[in-house]
Design an enzyme around this catalytic site. Structure first.
Site, mmCIF file in Angstrom:
data_model
loop_
_atom_site.group_PDB
_atom_site.id
_atom_site.type_symbol
_atom_site.label_atom_id
_atom_site.label_comp_id
_atom_site.label_asym_id
_atom_site.label_seq_id
_atom_site.Cartn_x
_atom_site.Cartn_y
_atom_site.Cartn_z
ATOM 1 N N ASP A 21 -12.781 -2.689 34.471
ATOM 2 C CA ASP A 21 -13.421 -2.036 35.621
ATOM 3 C C ASP A 21 -13.002 -2.718 36.929
ATOM 4 O O ASP A 21 -12.724 -3.912 36.960
ATOM 5 C CB ASP A 21 -14.951 -2.092 35.449
ATOM 6 N N ASN A 23 -10.685 -1.166 39.381
ATOM 7 C CA ASN A 23 -9.399 -0.749 39.966
ATOM 8 C C ASN A 23 -9.572 -0.146 41.355
ATOM 9 O O ASN A 23 -8.787 -0.401 42.265
ATOM 10 C CB ASN A 23 -8.710 0.305 39.086
ATOM 11 N N ARG A 25 -12.071 -0.544 43.567
ATOM 12 C CA ARG A 25 -12.465 -1.530 44.578
ATOM 13 C C ARG A 25 -11.291 -2.440 44.940
ATOM 14 O O ARG A 25 -11.115 -2.824 46.088
ATOM 15 C CB ARG A 25 -13.650 -2.362 44.052
ATOM 16 N N ARG A 34 -6.964 4.869 45.500
ATOM 17 C CA ARG A 34 -7.489 4.395 44.212
ATOM 18 C C ARG A 34 -6.405 4.295 43.133
ATOM 19 O O ARG A 34 -6.404 3.370 42.325
ATOM 20 C CB ARG A 34 -8.610 5.323 43.723
ATOM 21 N N HIS A 38 -5.198 1.692 39.931
ATOM 22 C CA HIS A 38 -4.957 2.017 38.516
ATOM 23 C C HIS A 38 -3.561 1.557 38.089
ATOM 24 O O HIS A 38 -3.380 1.034 36.985
ATOM 25 C CB HIS A 38 -5.118 3.517 38.270
ATOM 26 N N THR A 67 -15.906 9.484 28.766
ATOM 27 C CA THR A 67 -16.321 10.895 28.847
ATOM 28 C C THR A 67 -16.825 11.193 30.258
ATOM 29 O O THR A 67 -16.508 12.239 30.841
ATOM 30 C CB THR A 67 -17.459 11.154 27.837
ATOM 31 N N LEU A 132 -0.767 -7.273 16.520
ATOM 32 C CA LEU A 132 -1.985 -6.828 17.197
ATOM 33 C C LEU A 132 -2.227 -5.324 17.013
ATOM 34 O O LEU A 132 -1.312 -4.522 17.153
ATOM 35 C CB LEU A 132 -1.841 -7.131 18.699
#
Ligand code: IPE
Ligand code: IPE
Ligand code: MG
Length: 248
Positions: A21, A23, A25, A34, A38, A67, A132
């Site tokens: 969380d 990105n 700001r 924005r 991202h 969602t 992984l």
């Protein structure tokens, strides 16, 4: 401080889940749109996946799109989906090179068809990798997942494939998105928000929670290692007393 050397490799969590969380700001701080946040968030993903590989982590789940994120402005959603397709096709060979197995959870059918296709292709083409397991949560929410599980269970009961007496926590696990994935021992959220935002509600029943003020594009593998070191200092009691754990 270099946290990697402080990690006790014999006590590594199997599974770390991250709510990526901050990105938007981060972009705002840089006076950029924005989507710039991202894009820089993708660089953090790359660094974290690399760090997870370095220490031999088995499962890493990243909350990439919820969602509820469908309620964002259309331009942002479109840009995010394009970024996803571009990243998947660009990073595909490095996933294979690094022996990473890609998995996806969520309502994948609701993604734009090129996204869904690119995703399923990457999942299929990395399925035999043994390093992984990188789990992307896309168009995912926990309430959706739980309701979906209830639907599958009732169908199985109706079709006599499952009896009500056999429904328990273990069988329930078979009907959720993470049926083949162990519960995360550690859940990290960046950007200072102290909430879960509909992520893995069933699976985090006993997870250790770690919150950091760092915005996602500023979060790097050393921050991941710091979270693991912090996790390793905790006593996980699972309802027992501290004395019981020490004397075992
Ligand atoms: C997280 O960053 C990425 C997604 C939810 C897709 P945000 O976009 O939520 O960034 P903030 O919270 O607005 O800063
Ligand atoms: C949670 O972040 C979802 C992802 C990181 C993909 P949000 O930014 O959407 O969460 P809220 O709405 O602020 O709780
Ligand atoms: Mg956010």
């Amino acid at each position: 401080m270099d946290y990697k050397s402080l990690i006790n490799i014999s006590k590594l969590p199997n599974h770390i889940a991250i709510i990526m969380d901050g990105n938007g700001r981060w972009a705002k701080e840089h006076n950029k749109p924005r989507i710039f946040g991202h894009k820089n968030g993708v660089l953090s993903v790359r660094d974290i996946v690399e760090g997870a590989g370095e220490i031999g982590l088995k499962y890493l789940t990243l909350y990439a799109f919820s969602t509820e994120n469908w309620n964002r402005p259309k331009v942002e959603i479109t840009a995010l989906m394009q970024l996803l397709v571009a990243t998947l096709s660009k990073e595909f060979s490095s996933l294979n090179k690094n022996n990473v197995r890609l998995l996806a959870i969520g309502d994948l059918k609701s993604l734009p068809s090129d996204c869904e296709k690119e995703l399923l292709k990457a999942v299929e083409n990395t399925k035999n990798n043994t390093g992984l397991s990188l789990v992307l949560a896309l168009s995912y929410s926990s309430r959706w997942e739980i309701v979906n599980a209830v639907k599958k269970i009732t169908t199985a009961v109706t079709e006599n494939r499952l009896s009500i007496a056999d429904i328990n926590e273990k069988t329930f696990q078979n009907y959720i998105e993470t049926s083949t994935i162990p519960d995360p021992e550690l859940l990290i959220r960046t950007s200072g928000e102290l909430r879960i935002s509909n992520f893995l509600l069933w699976q985090i029943a006993y997870s250790e929670l770690y919150f950091t003020e760092k915005l996602w594009p500023d979060f790097n593998k050393n921050d991941l290692f710091e979270a693991i070191v912090n996790y390793q200092k905790r006593e996980r009691r699972f309802g027992k007393t501290s004395e019981q754990l020490i004397n075992k």
